[in-house]
Design a protein around this motif. Structure first.
Motif, mmCIF file in Angstrom:
data_model
loop_
_atom_site.group_PDB
_atom_site.id
_atom_site.type_symbol
_atom_site.label_atom_id
_atom_site.label_comp_id
_atom_site.label_asym_id
_atom_site.label_seq_id
_atom_site.Cartn_x
_atom_site.Cartn_y
_atom_site.Cartn_z
ATOM 1 N N ASP A 160 0.830 -1.214 0.000
ATOM 2 C CA ASP A 160 0.000 0.000 0.000
ATOM 3 C C ASP A 160 0.863 1.262 0.000
ATOM 4 O O ASP A 160 0.505 2.270 -0.617
ATOM 5 C CB ASP A 160 -0.920 0.023 1.225
ATOM 6 N N ARG A 161 1.998 1.208 0.730
ATOM 7 C CA ARG A 161 2.880 2.378 0.842
ATOM 8 C C ARG A 161 3.721 2.610 -0.395
ATOM 9 O O ARG A 161 4.254 3.710 -0.598
ATOM 10 C CB ARG A 161 3.823 2.224 2.046
ATOM 11 N N ALA A 162 3.905 1.581 -1.207
ATOM 12 C CA ALA A 162 4.788 1.692 -2.373
ATOM 13 C C ALA A 162 4.261 2.753 -3.340
ATOM 14 O O ALA A 162 3.049 2.919 -3.490
ATOM 15 C CB ALA A 162 4.893 0.348 -3.076
ATOM 16 N N PRO A 163 5.158 3.480 -3.994
ATOM 17 C CA PRO A 163 4.719 4.519 -4.927
ATOM 18 C C PRO A 163 3.981 3.925 -6.121
ATOM 19 O O PRO A 163 4.102 2.739 -6.419
ATOM 20 C CB PRO A 163 6.040 5.180 -5.359
ATOM 21 N N ALA A 164 3.225 4.763 -6.804
ATOM 22 C CA ALA A 164 2.485 4.319 -7.981
ATOM 23 C C ALA A 164 3.441 3.770 -9.034
ATOM 24 O O ALA A 164 4.582 4.222 -9.151
ATOM 25 C CB ALA A 164 1.675 5.478 -8.547
ATOM 26 N N GLY A 165 2.979 2.789 -9.792
ATOM 27 C CA GLY A 165 3.811 2.186 -10.821
ATOM 28 C C GLY A 165 4.307 0.818 -10.404
ATOM 29 O O GLY A 165 3.810 0.225 -9.445
ATOM 30 N N PRO A 166 5.315 0.284 -11.097
ATOM 31 C CA PRO A 166 5.842 -1.046 -10.782
ATOM 32 C C PRO A 166 6.380 -1.109 -9.348
ATOM 33 O O PRO A 166 6.960 -0.151 -8.841
ATOM 34 C CB PRO A 166 6.977 -1.232 -11.797
ATOM 35 N N VAL A 167 6.171 -2.258 -8.704
ATOM 36 C CA VAL A 167 6.645 -2.502 -7.337
ATOM 37 C C VAL A 167 7.552 -3.724 -7.378
ATOM 38 O O VAL A 167 7.121 -4.814 -7.755
ATOM 39 C CB VAL A 167 5.476 -2.747 -6.364
ATOM 40 N N THR A 168 8.809 -3.537 -6.985
ATOM 41 C CA THR A 168 9.777 -4.634 -6.990
ATOM 42 C C THR A 168 9.895 -5.225 -5.592
ATOM 43 O O THR A 168 10.025 -4.486 -4.608
ATOM 44 C CB THR A 168 11.155 -4.139 -7.463
ATOM 45 N N VAL A 169 9.862 -6.552 -5.513
ATOM 46 C CA VAL A 169 9.919 -7.264 -4.233
ATOM 47 C C VAL A 169 10.994 -8.338 -4.308
ATOM 48 O O VAL A 169 11.089 -9.057 -5.312
ATOM 49 C CB VAL A 169 8.568 -7.925 -3.894
ATOM 50 N N VAL A 170 11.805 -8.460 -3.251
ATOM 51 C CA VAL A 170 12.703 -9.604 -3.121
ATOM 52 C C VAL A 170 12.469 -10.251 -1.768
ATOM 53 O O VAL A 170 12.183 -9.580 -0.785
ATOM 54 C CB VAL A 170 14.195 -9.226 -3.289
#
Length: 205
Positions: free
Chosen positions: A33-43
């Protein structure tokens, strides 16, 4: 350690692991939810079956924005995750302690270090935290776990993160029966140092 049997405890209602998973998933949702708009990268390091992320993505409104890499050494656990992962989630069967595993995916917006800090030495915890700015984009959420039994290292771990440019967002209460910590990265990302080992799993002391 029989990691298959260990993961089976996730399916026992009310178990410590089931309750911890619920808290981690709640924090993963909040991180997305906090991630900025657009692609969200997760590891995800030592991802196990990947439940921390995969079960959240099943219904999260940002699921189509997510591109993720889960790294897990155990081939059966990695296979379980791979069978259930959506197309944009890559599951790597490999040593999660090696920085090369994350080349091309960091700095990320959400970093999961769950199930690690209770199974490695104190020196390796410090080493891993010192490298965390290589994994995190500015504003990233980092989620970690460790037991709260004596000696309770969780407050010290929080201090180590905070000394590296992280702001504490959440730390579960000690009497919860488990420890979940969440930090937001407020510093500047560092280049990934490839060819490095962060920790040796199973060497806690």
């Amino acid at each position: 350690m029989d990691w298959q049997a260990w993961h089976a405890k996730y399916d026992v209602p009310g178990s410590e692991l089931a309750r911890r998973l619920a808290v981690v998933q709640e924090q993963v949702r909040a991180g997305l939810d906090r991630a900025p708009a657009g692609p969200v990268t997760v590891v995800s390091l030592c991802a196990g079956q990947g439940r921390d992320l995969l079960e959240v993505l099943s219904d999260h409104p940002r699921r189509d924005d997510v591109r993720a890499r889960l790294v897990e050494l155990d081939p059966e656990l990695a296979g379980w995750a791979r069978e259930r992962a959506p197309e944009q989630v890559e599951v790597v069967t490999g040593d999660a302690s090696l920085t090369d595993q994350y080349d091309g995916m960091v700095p990320a917006d959400l970093v999961l270090m769950c199930g690690i800090f209770g199974n490695i030495s104190t020196a390796d915890i410090q080493r891993t935290i010192a490298a965390a700015p290589q994994f995190c984009a500015p504003g990233a959420t980092l989620i970690w776990t460790r037991h709260r039994e004596d000696p309770d290292l969780a407050p010290t771990i929080c201090g180590w993160f905070e000394s590296r440019g992280f702001e504490r967002v959440y730390l579960s209460e000690r009497d919860a029966g488990f420890g979940v910590g969440v930090h937001r990265f407020t510093g500047s990302s560092e280049p990934l140092v490839k060819g490095s080992r962060l920790f040796t799993f199973g060497s806690s002391r």
